[in-house]
Design an enzyme around this catalytic site. Structure first.
Site, PDB file in Angstrom:
ATOM      1  N   GLY A   1       0.826  -1.203   0.000  1.00 36.83           N
ATOM      2  CA  GLY A   1       0.000   0.000   0.000  1.00 36.83           C
ATOM      3  C   GLY A   1       0.864   1.258   0.000  1.00 36.83           C
ATOM      4  O   GLY A   1       2.067   1.214   0.306  1.00 36.83           O
ATOM      5  N   CYS A   2       0.244   2.384  -0.333  1.00 35.29           N
ATOM      6  CA  CYS A   2       1.010   3.636  -0.473  1.00 35.29           C
ATOM      7  C   CYS A   2       1.427   4.184   0.899  1.00 35.29           C
ATOM      8  O   CYS A   2       2.605   4.485   1.117  1.00 35.29           O
ATOM      9  CB  CYS A   2       0.227   4.648  -1.289  1.00 35.29           C
ATOM     10  SG  CYS A   2      -1.496   4.842  -0.817  1.00 35.29           S
TER      11      CYS A   2
END
Ligand SMILES: NC(=O)c1ccc[n+]([C@@H]2O[C@H](COP(=O)([O-])OP(=O)(O)OC[C@H]3O[C@@H](n4cnc5c(N)ncnc54)[C@H](OP(=O)(O)O)[C@@H]3O)[C@@H](O)[C@H]2O)c1
Length: 324
Positions: free
Chosen positions: A134-135
């Site tokens: 995920g970012c």
């Protein structure tokens, strides 16, 4: 040439992958699948590619591509894989959070390796399939991994991070609407954001239980990038911890330790993560910044493809920051 399929091509990460792969010297886009735009030109969703590509979206999957990137919303990757079989030899890179946790890493007999190169490059090189991180998770882990590996992350960690509006995807919601987002800032999911699971698994993977993570995500009124500040009690010297980070990242081509305080624009439009360390009394402040659509998604996905196919990690990823 590596034959590539992109699924979810009209979204933000799908569009970013198209942009990267059109310029990748060792890969060619075989198809871009879209549920909503089959038969329409790629430029109907990504007008910046006018004059760059004549590709069209398709509703058909070529099951024999070398690698398929799934750029779908949460819950749709497993659904898509159930409905569309790929050859055994096709490598899947999934950008959603469906296969990131150890408990979820096997699906249909496929094993997904967590694709954070700074954590597990050797496993990625051997991987058949990748669960792309995920970012927020990428930004925060890159800020904290060196401390975790050294067993120096046993106290509480307070994390505050702000993301641009592209982090929420192309679909319009009340909090991504221009009128709400512009000139505005707000937090969401305080202390419960879904990325805490993957962050915790990575930090604990070095064998020392990490202290409790208090994570407050914020929505910023800009389009792309994440800046995270993490702080924890720390008794060592700034010089020693700077050396620890330099040593940890010495072989990593995209993560760099800055002596100067960092800001977001120095990494936006690149696959870089920049990290800065500051000490105040007995508190260590770690600042880390990435572009959410590149190092936080599509850039890291291409980096993982490069590693799986034995290419230089930087192939097709030598990008230029916007800066101003
Ligand atoms: N945005 C980021 O910064 C970021 C960073 C890291 C990871 N991710 C993850 O990457 C994935 C894609 O994110 P994104 O930001 O590119 O999302 P997005 O802009 O919303 O695009 C997702 C695309 O998936 C396709 N799709 C097909 N069936 C769908 C369905 N039932 N519901 C929703 N979309 C469907 C749509 O494209 P077609 O109409 O062309 O089929 C849609 O445009 C998500 O799982 C997200 O959590 C995003």
């Amino acid at each position: 040439m590596i034959k590539v399929g992109i699924i979810g091509g009209s979204g933000y990460t799908g569009g970013e992958l198209i942009r990267l792969l059109l310029n990748h010297p060792e890969a060619e886009i075989d198809f871009v699948f879209s549920t909503t735009r089959a038969g329409k030109p790629i430029t109907s969703a990504h007008p910046d590619l006018l004059g760059v590509t004549n590709l069209e979206f398709t509703g058909e999957v070529n099951s024999s591509v070398d690698v398929a990137f799934l750029c779908l919303g949460h819950g749709n990757s497993s659904k898509f894989l159930k409905e569309n079989a790929f050859d055994q030899t096709t490598k899947i890179v999934d950008l959603s959070n469906e296969f990131r946790l150890k408990a979820d890493a096997t699906f249909q007999g496929k094993t997904f390796v967590y694709g954070l190169p700074e954590l597990s490059k050797e496993s990625i090189e051997q991987a058949e399939n990748i669960a792309n991180p995920g970012c927020f998770a990428t930004t925060i882990q890159l800020g904290l991994l060196p401390l975790a590996k050294a067993g120096l992350l046993q106290n509480q960690v307070h994390i505050n991070a702000v993301t641009g509006s592209t982090g929420a995807g192309v679909g319009l919601s009340s909090t991504s609407h221009f009128s709400w987002r512009n000139n505005n800032v707000s937090w969401y999911k305080p202390f419960t954001h879904q990325h805490l699971g993957e962050i915790g698994e990575s930090l604990d993977s070095y064998g020392t239980k990490t202290g409790k993570l208090y994570f407050l995500p914020n929505r910023g009124n800009f389009t792309r990038g994440i800046l995270a500040t993490s702080y924890t009690q720390f008794d060592g010297s700034l010089e020693d911890v700077q050396q620890l980070y330099q040593d940890f990242y010495k072989d990593d081509v995209f993560t760099h330790v800055s002596d100067e305080p960092i800001h977001l624009k120095q990494v936006v439009n690149t696959n870089q993560c920049h990290v800065h360390l500051h000490k105040h009394e007995d508190t260590l402040l770690v600042t880390s910044a990435i572009d959410n659509l590149l190092k936080g998604a599509s850039g890291q996905a291409v980096q993982n493809m490069n590693l799986m196919f034995g290419l230089e990690e930087t192939t097709g990823l030598q990008l230029k920051a916007g800066v101003f």
